[in-house]
Design an enzyme around this catalytic site. Sequence first.
Site: not given
Length: 391
Positions: A238, A277, A328
């Site tokens: 995450h 994802h 990210d």
Amino acid sequence: MRPFFVDTLEQVLPRMNMTEQNTRGLAGVVAAETGLSFIDGAEGRLWYRGFDVHALAKHASYLESVYLLWYDALPAAIELSAFEGTLARQRALPPAVLDALRCLPADAAPMAALRTAVSALGQVDPEADDISHEADLRKAGRLVAQLPTIVATFDRFRRDLDLVDPDPELDHAANFLYMLSGTRPSETAARALDTSWLLYLEHGLNASTFTTRVVASTLADMHSAITAGISALKGPLHGGANEKAMEMLLEIGTAGSVPSFVDTALEQKQKIMGFGHRVYRTEDPRATHLRRMAEELSLEAGDSRWYDVSRRLEVEMFERKGLHCNVDFYCATVYYSLGLAIDLFTPLFAVGRTAGWAAHVMEQHMHNKLIRPRAEYTGELDRPWVPIDRR
Ligand code: ACO
């Protein structure tokens, strides 16, 4: 009396009104209603309160988007400046929280320090256990104001530097960079950080937000829920991915080394951090902005090395695995270009996401139903009891 009997799971489950459906990782399961954001994973689109994130990233500031999320309306200029002013006046940390941070070892993970400090804030918050909507809003405001101060304070303690007081004249992101470094940041740097927080603000029922909602659904308080959210964000699958992505880019070193790095990683079935994802099947719309920002910052610095490595890896991953990068991935290059320590990347994700978590806590408190799913039991039933002296 009924004799001793052994039930099979097939007999027990219908009596318990349980289905045997089990979706691993709750993929595709709808577990809450929300008016906060919507993700179209097939088209790669994201809306906060009905506003396209592309429009917000282009035109709005982070705090303007927080206001939108909490009050379900874009603020008028006077409302935004009152909101920013209220938060700016609440940036200082209570002495007990400063003491707690001072006591932590210098090599503590900043994400763990943040978790501890938010929990400590809950100990001294005058409204800690008041979960009325008004108190939740006030506590959310204090948390959004104080989280950047926690990150900067811990970082200065561990570097053995004097603390820099927050400057109420500076906006949210510029003030953080100032408290961290002691010098006023450039407008480009402050804007980049602010936009990264805007992009991290809210993203449906991801692992950390789901965690905060589960905690809030027990009618536990805001600080407990946010502390739990930070804990869930920490992992590399995450929020922790932005740090791991940067470590990986440094390990790769040059754009030319990307193909052999990918060969080895895929051969060893390793995950490439910052790719894939659960919801998006195409480009993550947040990555679009972070890629552009990474490129701009690299050009401005006159050193495009990390942007070039990132770009090559992105192309390679798409060609080999059909995988797109997520939020990210380019955030790593953006934060690195801003000169931020790598272990502050995930805490900075938390700083941006806290307002989103808080919005979910408020939504949950306002329309509460305890979140309590079932597990698919895979063990035995009615095993014979054996007294301890005969085992
Ligand atoms: N690198 C290599 N292969 C990958 C990656 C990756 N980053 N992501 C997915 N895959 C592959 C898996 O190996 C799997 O392949 P297989 O079917 O041949 O076994 C397939 O794609 C499906 O992957 P899962 O991990 O099952 O997908 P899931 O939806 O459970 O996981 C996740 C999504 C956790 C984000 C995953 O893509 C991952 O681990 N990515 C790397 C960590 C990361 O970047 N996390 C940040 C996510 S964004 C955020 O949380 C803010």
